[in-house]
Design an enzyme around this catalytic site. Structure first.
Site, PDB file in Angstrom:
ATOM      1  N   LYS A  91      -7.574  -1.837  -0.176  1.00 60.22           N
ATOM      2  CA  LYS A  91      -7.341  -2.024   1.256  1.00 60.22           C
ATOM      3  C   LYS A  91      -8.510  -2.839   1.816  1.00 60.22           C
ATOM      4  CE  LYS A  91      -4.986   0.860   4.699  1.00 60.22           C
ATOM      5  NZ  LYS A  91      -3.570   0.525   4.463  1.00 60.22           N
ATOM      6  N   GLU A 146       5.911  -5.205  -1.475  1.00 59.00           N
ATOM      7  CA  GLU A 146       5.537  -4.532  -0.234  1.00 59.00           C
ATOM      8  C   GLU A 146       6.458  -4.966   0.906  1.00 59.00           C
ATOM      9  OE1 GLU A 146       2.751  -2.540   0.663  1.00 59.00           O
ATOM     10  OE2 GLU A 146       1.295  -2.861  -0.933  1.00 59.00           O
ATOM     11  N   ARG A 203      -9.125   6.608  -2.148  1.00 60.83           N
ATOM     12  CA  ARG A 203      -8.673   5.208  -2.138  1.00 60.83           C
ATOM     13  C   ARG A 203      -9.777   4.291  -1.615  1.00 60.83           C
ATOM     14  NH1 ARG A 203      -3.197   4.101   0.905  1.00 60.83           N
ATOM     15  NH2 ARG A 203      -4.538   4.293   2.742  1.00 60.83           N
TER      16      ARG A 203
HETATM   17  C1  LIG Z   1      -2.279   0.956   4.265  1.00 59.59           C
HETATM   18  C2  LIG Z   1      -1.170   0.251   3.586  1.00 59.59           C
HETATM   19  C3  LIG Z   1       0.006   0.895   3.166  1.00 59.59           C
HETATM   20  C4  LIG Z   1       0.312   2.317   3.522  1.00 59.59           C
HETATM   21  O1  LIG Z   1      -0.555   3.232   2.959  1.00 59.59           O
HETATM   22  P1  LIG Z   1      -0.608   4.710   3.536  1.00 59.59           P
HETATM   23  O2  LIG Z   1      -1.648   5.373   2.740  1.00 59.59           O
HETATM   24  O3  LIG Z   1       0.726   5.310   3.335  1.00 59.59           O
HETATM   25  O4  LIG Z   1      -0.953   4.588   4.985  1.00 59.59           O
HETATM   26  C5  LIG Z   1       0.920   0.169   2.441  1.00 59.59           C
HETATM   27  N1  LIG Z   1       0.761  -1.134   2.154  1.00 59.59           N
HETATM   28  C6  LIG Z   1      -0.337  -1.803   2.578  1.00 59.59           C
HETATM   29  C7  LIG Z   1      -0.476  -3.236   2.241  1.00 59.59           C
HETATM   30  C8  LIG Z   1      -1.325  -1.120   3.307  1.00 59.59           C
HETATM   31  O5  LIG Z   1      -2.396  -1.779   3.734  1.00 59.59           O
END
Ligand SMILES: *Cc1c(COP(=O)(O)O)cnc(C)c1O
Length: 341
Positions: free
Chosen positions: A185, A221, A83
């Site tokens: 991210k 989200e 990712r």
């Molecule tokens: C990091 C994050 C998640 C969760 O991702 P994981 O890989 O399960 O930790 C979900 N939504 C957002 C906006 C994030 O930044």
């Protein structure tokens, strides 16, 4: 390992503590250097760094878990590595190879082993990898140099007194644009979420839910976590959208729902006007694992799922299975666990 750290493991929260060593590697002239562990937790960079002005950066979050026999293990770090490559590509930063990412995480955990909370406390060692654009630069363009860092912080369980449902409200603002950076991210997505989060909290909610940025009719989200719902006929449903951040916890739960709980799993639209289809709902991510959603406030009315005070049975089962695997109590699907040795 033999060093003693005096910490009240059962009272840790999700906050920063400086630990012994962190990892840093620099990209320059087309290559990453070997990387090293250092003690200093401060970074000195050019005032003209792209990370500061243009948000050219990304981050990851994963945890190291102490198992019943005292071992330490990581949960699917290869997925975080992949990712982060996607995030780097989206904001024109050099990729950190999967092996380099995992090796950096392993090095940081090993160098801070005595900071990994004991088994049974529910606490973990949270790892924060990141890439930032550094070096002198003024115009909007990719940086001349980059830094890849990983630090570790012991964090407590999200729910101190056990899992409890919380309520959410719908945000007026969007966190992501239709063809923007929602699936990466990258820091910019989070600066923009602080105000709606603050406003939701001021009104007594745990956080806000973001709807899809095109029609504002579908759940995307839950704060910085992904959404899932359980239908009365036993389906695990989670939204499908290119502007959702693909949660590794969510994809893990989809697998567990299907293989361990025998549920039908669907990734599809979840309409905010059709919350009645769910008998349980939750938010999922590394930090919170699973947050049961008591209710969602929409158009001035609170829609309650299972209960505002009790966790639904499927949510509880999913939580116990996932956490059991992460802490080494339940056998994991092949390739999910990386032992730190
Ligand atoms: C990091 C994050 C998640 C969760 O991702 P994981 O890989 O399960 O930790 C979900 N939504 C957002 C906006 C994030 O930044």
């Amino acid at each position: 390992m033999s060093k003693n750290v005096s910490i009240d493991w059962s009272n840790l929260s999700f906050s920063y503590t400086k630990t012994d060593l962190r990892y840093v590697s620099i990209w320059k002239d087309g290559n990453w250097d070997e990387g090293k562990l250092i003690e200093d937790n401060m970074i000195t960079i050019s005032e003209a760094s792209t990370a500061i002005h243009y948000g050219q950066q990304c981050f990851e979050g994963l945890k190291a878990y102490r198992t019943p026999n005292g071992d330490v293990q990581l949960f699917r770090p290869d997925e975080n590595a992949k990712r982060m490559i996607q995030s780097c590509n989206r904001v024109m930063m050099p990729e950190v190879p999967v092996d380099k990412f995992i090796d950096a995480c392993m090095q940081v955990v090993k160098a801070n082993l005595h900071w990994v909370p004991p088994y049974g406390t529910g606490a973990t060692l949270y790892l924060r990898p990141y890439v930032i654009g550094i070096g002198h630069n003024l115009g909007v363009k990719s940086a001349p140099e980059f830094m890849f860092g990983v630090f570790a912080v012991p964090v407590g369980p999200y729910f101190k007194g056990g899992m409890a449902p919380v309520n959410f409200t719908i945000a007026d603002m969007d966190r992501a644009a239709p063809h923007g950076t929602g699936a990466a991210k990258v820091g910019g997505n989070y600066a923009g979420s602080m105000l709606p989060n603050y406003e939701a909290k001021k009104r007594g909610f745990a956080d806000c839910i973001y709807l899809d940025p095109i029609t504002h009719t579908k759940i995307e989200e839950v704060g910085a976590a992904n959404f899932f719902g359980i239908t009365s006929d036993g389906k695990f449903i989670t939204p499908d959208s290119p502007s959702i951040l693909p949660s590794i916890t969510k994809y893990s739960l989809m697998h567990l729902a299907k293989e361990y709980l025998n549920l039908t799993v669907e990734e599809r639209d979840c309409y905010i006007d059709n919350l009645d289809e769910f008998t349980e709902a939750g938010a999922c991510g590394t930090a919170a694992v699973i947050t049961p959603i008591g209710g969602i406030e929409h158009k001035g009315k609170l829609h309650v799922f299972h209960s505002e005070t009790e966790v639904g049975p499927v949510t509880k089962k999913l939580y116990d299975t996932l956490v059991g695997i992460q802490f080494g109590e339940i056998e994991a699907p092949k390739g999910w666990i990386y032992k730190v040795e």
